[in-house]
Design a protein around this motif. Structure first.
Motif, PDB file in Angstrom:
ATOM      1  N   ILE A  69       0.831  -1.205   0.000  1.00 47.51           N
ATOM      2  CA  ILE A  69       0.000   0.000   0.000  1.00 47.51           C
ATOM      3  C   ILE A  69       0.866   1.256   0.000  1.00 47.51           C
ATOM      4  O   ILE A  69       0.508   2.264  -0.581  1.00 47.51           O
ATOM      5  CB  ILE A  69      -0.960  -0.013   1.206  1.00 47.51           C
ATOM      6  N   ILE A 199      -6.331  -1.721  -2.688  1.00 47.60           N
ATOM      7  CA  ILE A 199      -7.254  -1.560  -1.566  1.00 47.60           C
ATOM      8  C   ILE A 199      -8.247  -2.706  -1.549  1.00 47.60           C
ATOM      9  O   ILE A 199      -8.402  -3.411  -0.545  1.00 47.60           O
ATOM     10  CB  ILE A 199      -7.994  -0.211  -1.652  1.00 47.60           C
ATOM     11  N   GLY A 266      -8.233   0.936   8.144  1.00 49.86           N
ATOM     12  CA  GLY A 266      -7.650   2.214   7.753  1.00 49.86           C
ATOM     13  C   GLY A 266      -8.118   2.726   6.413  1.00 49.86           C
ATOM     14  O   GLY A 266      -7.482   3.606   5.825  1.00 49.86           O
ATOM     15  N   VAL A 267      -9.248   2.214   5.908  1.00 50.15           N
ATOM     16  CA  VAL A 267      -9.755   2.587   4.590  1.00 50.15           C
ATOM     17  C   VAL A 267     -11.096   3.298   4.734  1.00 50.15           C
ATOM     18  O   VAL A 267     -11.972   2.840   5.473  1.00 50.15           O
ATOM     19  CB  VAL A 267      -9.920   1.351   3.687  1.00 50.15           C
ATOM     20  N   SER A 293     -11.568   5.632  -2.979  1.00 52.64           N
ATOM     21  CA  SER A 293     -11.295   5.357  -1.558  1.00 52.64           C
ATOM     22  C   SER A 293      -9.961   5.947  -1.137  1.00 52.64           C
ATOM     23  O   SER A 293      -9.084   6.202  -1.966  1.00 52.64           O
ATOM     24  CB  SER A 293     -11.301   3.850  -1.304  1.00 52.64           C
ATOM     25  N   ASP A 294      -9.822   6.151   0.160  1.00 53.83           N
ATOM     26  CA  ASP A 294      -8.591   6.741   0.689  1.00 53.83           C
ATOM     27  C   ASP A 294      -8.118   5.938   1.891  1.00 53.83           C
ATOM     28  O   ASP A 294      -8.928   5.483   2.709  1.00 53.83           O
ATOM     29  CB  ASP A 294      -8.847   8.194   1.107  1.00 53.83           C
ATOM     30  N   VAL A 295      -6.818   5.740   1.976  1.00 52.48           N
ATOM     31  CA  VAL A 295      -6.229   5.109   3.155  1.00 52.48           C
ATOM     32  C   VAL A 295      -5.876   6.214   4.141  1.00 52.48           C
ATOM     33  O   VAL A 295      -4.922   6.964   3.938  1.00 52.48           O
ATOM     34  CB  VAL A 295      -4.972   4.295   2.779  1.00 52.48           C
ATOM     35  N   MET A 298      -2.178   4.175   7.902  1.00 49.68           N
ATOM     36  CA  MET A 298      -1.386   3.007   7.545  1.00 49.68           C
ATOM     37  C   MET A 298      -1.292   2.048   8.735  1.00 49.68           C
ATOM     38  O   MET A 298      -1.591   2.428   9.876  1.00 49.68           O
ATOM     39  CB  MET A 298       0.014   3.428   7.104  1.00 49.68           C
TER      40      MET A 298
END
Length: 428
Positions: A69, A199, A266-267, A293-295, A298
């Motif tokens: 990632i 993801i 974490g997503v 989508s965004d992480v 981490m």
């Protein structure tokens, strides 16, 4: 005054909704800029808008995935980006303020190596032809139907049939990504494609669509292979109008369980809407489409970082996305879940966009302030209190996913097992 009569869903209340691909919102945006911005977006059909005011008065305006990632989400330092310029003529990304300034050697070595992962030359020469891959989509997953079972802003979805002499026929949903745009570099295209795949392929939950593979078809188009959900999407189920309140609450609980899992990983999804919620043959509701989508955290981070960019479909976008450059993407998902629940109950959307220009949204704010917003006040007591906190315009006081899961009303919602429960209820 709201009246929920049989002629309530007049064809004139149909609205056209734009899906917003992730983009930065202008710093000094005004009403004219906003109108110009929405006018050029592609149109997406959606549910009818539920009028809440007289239309004649006003117009509705994990740690193991760390290395993988880390390669995807613009989390490299300036040092890493500057080294890339020696091997490529492409422009470097901005420095990420949320990561350490000095990356580890191994992480630095693997950053921006997407082209080798996907079988393309890593020289940065965009004119280079892609290498021939060993196994194509047809060889691995069978023939795809010509017709689409789904279509979005950046991809189409087809049904693939895998035939085997020793096994029964297997069905897969194949998402064919769009081609690279002329104004888009190879690195930018691969980064977007790999972001979604990395993801979705790392998520494994009964309420999340399983991603199987990333391959090329015979025309060398990149395709994401996923499990096939034969029940269709929640949007069509809502439009059919046959959902009981038990089924609606069951779908809400499954949606919240899926969102809770995403946030624990974490997503943040950032585009939750009925069209992105699928139903399988066993009645499971599954979240799909991780294109924006965004992480936000981490595996090695303790503190989540804020997200940027206005993305999603307007009726489901939280108000803070229109107002702030940065926001907590978890709160955005919670708000969208509340709008989805409203859609399931009333078969329509409460307002076109949570902006000051929308008169129905202003009516929602005014009535909510005096506890007199009828669509919420008509809900059962336990549900009413939860929905008031979910649709809180202030993200700082909006209910969290942990608080929703712990709520007594929510815990008492009956969920089906393999499409049925003891009541019984069966999904569609």
């Amino acid at each position: 005054m709201v009246t929920f009569s049989t002629d309530y869903w007049a064809p004139g209340m149909e609205v056209t909704v734009r899906r917003r691909i992730e983009q930065s919102y202008p710093d000094n945006s005004n009403n004219a800029d906003y109108q110009h911005h929405t006018h050029n977006d592609k149109h997406w059909s959606t549910l009818r808008q539920v009028p809440t005011i007289n239309s004649s008065d006003s117009t509705p305006s994990s740690s193991k995935n760390r290395n993988l990632i880390h390669k995807i989400f613009h989390h490299e330092s300036k040092a890493s980006s500057s080294n890339l310029q020696h091997s490529s003529n492409e422009t470097t990304d901005q420095d990420d303020p949320y990561l350490p300034r000095t990356p580890k050697v191994q992480e630095k070595k693997n950053i921006f190596n997407f082209t080798r992962v996907l079988g393309r030359p890593a020289s940065g020469d965009e004119a280079s032809e892609p290498k021939k891959i060993d196994c194509t989509l047809l060889e691995k997953y069978g023939i795809c139907d010509k017709g689409n079972i789904g279509q979005g802003a950046t991809a189409v979805v087809r049904l693939a049939h895998k035939l085997s002499p020793k096994e029964s026929e297997k069905l897969f949903a194949v998402k064919e990504f769009r081609k690279r745009r002329k104004n888009e570099t190879e690195k930018e295209y691969i980064k977007k494609l790999m972001s979604e795949f990395c993801i979705s392929s790392s998520l494994h939950h009964e309420n999340v669509v399983e991603t199987v593979d990333l391959v090329q078809d015979e025309q060398q188009h990149w395709c994401e292979v996923m499990e096939y959900c034969s029940g269709g999407d929640l949007y069509n189920a809502i439009k059919q109008g046959h959902m009981t309140r038990i089924e609606v609450n069951c779908c809400l609980k499954q949606l919240m369980k899926g969102v809770a899992y995403l946030h624990s990983m974490g997503v943040a999804h950032r585009d939750i809407k009925p069209e992105n919620l699928l139903l399988d043959a066993k009645g499971h509701l599954k979240i799909t489409d991780f294109g924006v989508s965004d992480v936000f955290r981490m595996g090695w981070e303790d503190t989540p970082h804020l997200s940027k960019g206005l993305c999603g479909s307007e009726p489901y976008i939280a108000p803070e996305e229109f107002q702030k450059k940065e926001y907590d993407a978890r709160c955005v998902d919670i708000w969208a879940c509340g709008i989805v629940y409203y859609c399931m109950v009333y078969k329509g959307i409460p307002f076109r966009a949570a902006t000051p220009q929308d008169a129905n949204y202003q009516h929602f704010l005014n009535m909510r302030g005096v506890n007199n917003y009828e669509p919420i006040e008509k809900l059962p007591t336990g549900c009413r209190s939860v929905m008031k906190r979910i649709l809180d315009p202030n993200p700082a006081t909006r209910i969290t996913i942990e608080e929703i899961i712990a709520d007594e009303w929510f815990k008492n919602i009956e969920t089906c097992v393999h499409g049925e429960n003891q009541n019984p209820h069966r999904h569609f």
